[in-house]
Write a protein that holds these residues in place. Structure first.
Motif, PDB file in Angstrom:
ATOM      1  N   LEU A 185     -35.020 -12.959 -44.884  1.00 10.94           N
ATOM      2  CA  LEU A 185     -34.588 -11.808 -45.681  1.00 10.94           C
ATOM      3  C   LEU A 185     -35.783 -11.014 -46.195  1.00 10.94           C
ATOM      4  O   LEU A 185     -35.808  -9.780 -46.116  1.00 10.94           O
ATOM      5  CB  LEU A 185     -33.725 -12.272 -46.850  1.00 10.94           C
ATOM      6  CG  LEU A 185     -33.275 -11.165 -47.826  1.00 10.94           C
ATOM      7  CD1 LEU A 185     -32.450 -10.117 -47.085  1.00 10.94           C
ATOM      8  CD2 LEU A 185     -32.496 -11.768 -48.991  1.00 10.94           C
ATOM      9  N   ILE A 186     -36.777 -11.710 -46.713  1.00 13.70           N
ATOM     10  CA  ILE A 186     -37.965 -11.028 -47.243  1.00 13.70           C
ATOM     11  C   ILE A 186     -38.707 -10.313 -46.122  1.00 13.70           C
ATOM     12  O   ILE A 186     -39.182  -9.181 -46.294  1.00 13.70           O
ATOM     13  CB  ILE A 186     -38.885 -12.038 -47.955  1.00 13.70           C
ATOM     14  CG1 ILE A 186     -38.206 -12.529 -49.237  1.00 13.70           C
ATOM     15  CG2 ILE A 186     -40.243 -11.426 -48.260  1.00 13.70           C
ATOM     16  CD1 ILE A 186     -38.977 -13.577 -49.983  1.00 13.70           C
ATOM     17  N   ARG A 187     -38.788 -10.936 -44.956  1.00 15.95           N
ATOM     18  CA  ARG A 187     -39.445 -10.284 -43.828  1.00 15.95           C
ATOM     19  C   ARG A 187     -38.664  -9.059 -43.371  1.00 15.95           C
ATOM     20  O   ARG A 187     -39.260  -8.045 -42.983  1.00 15.95           O
ATOM     21  CB  ARG A 187     -39.603 -11.274 -42.677  1.00 15.95           C
ATOM     22  CG  ARG A 187     -40.569 -12.414 -42.989  1.00 15.95           C
ATOM     23  CD  ARG A 187     -40.858 -13.265 -41.780  1.00 15.95           C
ATOM     24  NE  ARG A 187     -41.814 -14.314 -42.089  1.00 15.95           N
ATOM     25  CZ  ARG A 187     -42.493 -15.014 -41.181  1.00 15.95           C
ATOM     26  NH1 ARG A 187     -42.291 -14.755 -39.891  1.00 15.95           N
ATOM     27  NH2 ARG A 187     -43.343 -15.941 -41.550  1.00 15.95           N
ATOM     28  N   ALA A 188     -37.348  -9.152 -43.419  1.00 11.88           N
ATOM     29  CA  ALA A 188     -36.523  -7.997 -43.045  1.00 11.88           C
ATOM     30  C   ALA A 188     -36.751  -6.835 -44.010  1.00 11.88           C
ATOM     31  O   ALA A 188     -36.785  -5.665 -43.593  1.00 11.88           O
ATOM     32  CB  ALA A 188     -35.046  -8.395 -43.031  1.00 11.88           C
ATOM     33  N   ILE A 189     -36.928  -7.151 -45.272  1.00 14.26           N
ATOM     34  CA  ILE A 189     -37.222  -6.107 -46.263  1.00 14.26           C
ATOM     35  C   ILE A 189     -38.567  -5.449 -45.939  1.00 14.26           C
ATOM     36  O   ILE A 189     -38.715  -4.224 -46.016  1.00 14.26           O
ATOM     37  CB  ILE A 189     -37.232  -6.690 -47.687  1.00 14.26           C
ATOM     38  CG1 ILE A 189     -35.814  -7.123 -48.079  1.00 14.26           C
ATOM     39  CG2 ILE A 189     -37.777  -5.671 -48.689  1.00 14.26           C
ATOM     40  CD1 ILE A 189     -35.742  -7.858 -49.406  1.00 14.26           C
ATOM     41  N   GLY A 190     -39.539  -6.270 -45.564  1.00 18.34           N
ATOM     42  CA  GLY A 190     -40.839  -5.730 -45.176  1.00 18.34           C
ATOM     43  C   GLY A 190     -40.727  -4.787 -43.997  1.00 18.34           C
ATOM     44  O   GLY A 190     -41.340  -3.707 -43.976  1.00 18.34           O
TER      45      GLY A 190
ATOM     46  N   LEU B  54     -45.007 -10.136 -41.851  1.00 16.81           N
ATOM     47  CA  LEU B  54     -45.617 -11.181 -41.020  1.00 16.81           C
ATOM     48  C   LEU B  54     -45.732 -12.529 -41.736  1.00 16.81           C
ATOM     49  O   LEU B  54     -45.711 -13.573 -41.087  1.00 16.81           O
ATOM     50  CB  LEU B  54     -47.000 -10.724 -40.556  1.00 16.81           C
ATOM     51  CG  LEU B  54     -47.036  -9.441 -39.728  1.00 16.81           C
ATOM     52  CD1 LEU B  54     -48.454  -9.155 -39.257  1.00 16.81           C
ATOM     53  CD2 LEU B  54     -46.097  -9.534 -38.535  1.00 16.81           C
ATOM     54  N   PHE B  55     -45.840 -12.514 -43.071  1.00 15.57           N
ATOM     55  CA  PHE B  55     -46.113 -13.750 -43.797  1.00 15.57           C
ATOM     56  C   PHE B  55     -45.041 -14.096 -44.827  1.00 15.57           C
ATOM     57  O   PHE B  55     -45.209 -15.048 -45.590  1.00 15.57           O
ATOM     58  CB  PHE B  55     -47.456 -13.658 -44.525  1.00 15.57           C
ATOM     59  CG  PHE B  55     -48.632 -13.406 -43.619  1.00 15.57           C
ATOM     60  CD1 PHE B  55     -48.674 -13.935 -42.343  1.00 15.57           C
ATOM     61  CD2 PHE B  55     -49.701 -12.629 -44.049  1.00 15.57           C
ATOM     62  CE1 PHE B  55     -49.760 -13.704 -41.509  1.00 15.57           C
ATOM     63  CE2 PHE B  55     -50.784 -12.395 -43.226  1.00 15.57           C
ATOM     64  CZ  PHE B  55     -50.817 -12.932 -41.949  1.00 15.57           C
ATOM     65  N   GLY B  56     -43.958 -13.341 -44.877  1.00 17.13           N
ATOM     66  CA  GLY B  56     -42.920 -13.589 -45.873  1.00 17.13           C
ATOM     67  C   GLY B  56     -42.325 -14.981 -45.769  1.00 17.13           C
ATOM     68  O   GLY B  56     -42.274 -15.565 -44.683  1.00 17.13           O
TER      69      GLY B  56
END
Length: 334
Positions: free
Chosen positions: A133-138, A127-129
């Motif tokens: 890409l970082i949000r997709a990893i989350g 939600l806060f990445g």
């Protein structure tokens, strides 16, 4: 960690949750049979944490400490994401805020080597990445450890995007209840196709007992709705523990009050309502089992606290500038 070891000895690996036993079995399975390339094994054996834990075991780390190390790193990752996002929002996090962002419940689960700390970090990252890409990893981590949580988040934010004009408190609350029931439908559909069961129980969520179960999730009293056989402590002790694990009730309660009071703010409606709807879908899914507890809600606590603090600050700024609208006057009558 030392206190738990002195208290429980070697039994510390199993004294709280069967999840701890499952994680040890996952390491044994990996080391004995290798990695099985199937979706069931990937999710069921929690490869996202059991494989790194197995690597640590290979270099001499005790299995329990390997898991605890990974959970501790997850807490640090959560704090990093929360700090970065807070700076972007102009939030000055004070020491007491961390009682909610990385509170006693999160730290306990980290010390117990449970996966919930990883999930909390993954949800905050999603939600806060700082990048797609970082949000997709989350999102990948969420689905890899608890798929129903990923489904709930996607459905919740989709509904928030689909209903941009429904920002009034009563409308928001009604949609949230609808999301709770939707969670039951999702569970029944999955149960029908994956378990081949025809026992649909969604209608229970519309009963008085079902609605009370949802409301208890916002005040940390989930233990009132579970099978007594799954709870070892008595009512008084569980209630007293809420004074220690303050994040189990203060974070969700603060969040839902702020979202309903300020839900007509166009700037903050999507993230706030999306999180509320996602949480209700998730609780609707979890309520179909006997294992609903504050631990199930833990991945949302940091997000609850941060969104509530942001929206509260935004409202205070409007008041100080004399731009506070009359939308919150008599909001209960809407």
């Amino acid at each position: 960690m030392a206190f738990i070891y002195v208290w429980q000895g070697e039994s510390q690996a199993i004294f709280y949750s069967s999840d701890q036993v499952d994680q040890f079995r996952s390491i044994l399975s990996i080391q004995r049979d290798g990695v099985e390339l199937t979706l069931d094994a990937f999710i069921g054996r929690r490869y996202l944490i059991s494989i790194p834990a197995s690597w640590l075991v290979d270099v001499g780390v005790e299995p329990l400490l390997a898991y605890k190390f990974l959970q501790g790193m997850s807490v640090l990752a959560l704090l990093a994401v929360a700090t970065y996002w807070s700076r972007l929002q102009g939030l000055d996090l004070r020491p007491w805020h961390f009682l909610l962002v990385a509170g006693p419940s999160l730290l306990l689960n980290s010390v117990l080597a449970l996966r919930d700390s990883v999930l909390a970090a993954a949800v905050a990252t999603l939600l806060f990445g700082r990048s797609t890409l970082i949000r997709a990893i989350g999102l990948f981590v969420v689905f890899g450890l608890r798929p129903q949580l990923g489904v709930a988040i996607i459905l919740g934010f989709f509904l928030a995007w689909l209903t941009p004009r429904l920002r009034r408190p009563v409308a928001t609350a009604l949609v949230a209840i609808g999301c709770y029931v939707l969670g039951g439908v999702v569970f029944d559909i999955a149960n029908t196709f994956l378990v081949r069961s025809r026992d649909w129980t969604t209608l229970f969520l519309l009963s008085q007992a079902g609605i009370w179960r949802l409301l208890r999730s916002f005040v940390g009293l989930q233990f009132l709705s579970v099978n007594p056989d799954t709870v070892n402590l008595d009512f008084g002790t569980l209630l007293l523990l809420r004074l220690v694990f303050i994040d189990t009730w203060l974070a969700p309660l603060m969040f839902v009050v702020v979202v309903l009071l300020f839900s007509s703010s166009a700037r903050y409606s999507v993230s706030g309502r999306g999180t509320l709807y996602a949480f209700c879908v998730y609780i609707g899914i979890a309520s179909q089992t006997d294992f609903t507890s504050s631990r199930q809600s833990l991945p949302f606590f940091a997000v609850f606290a941060l969104l509530a603090l942001r929206d509260w600050k935004a409202e205070q700024q409007l008041v100080s500038k004399g731009e506070h609208s009359t939308r919150n006057i008599g909001w209960l009558r809407r």
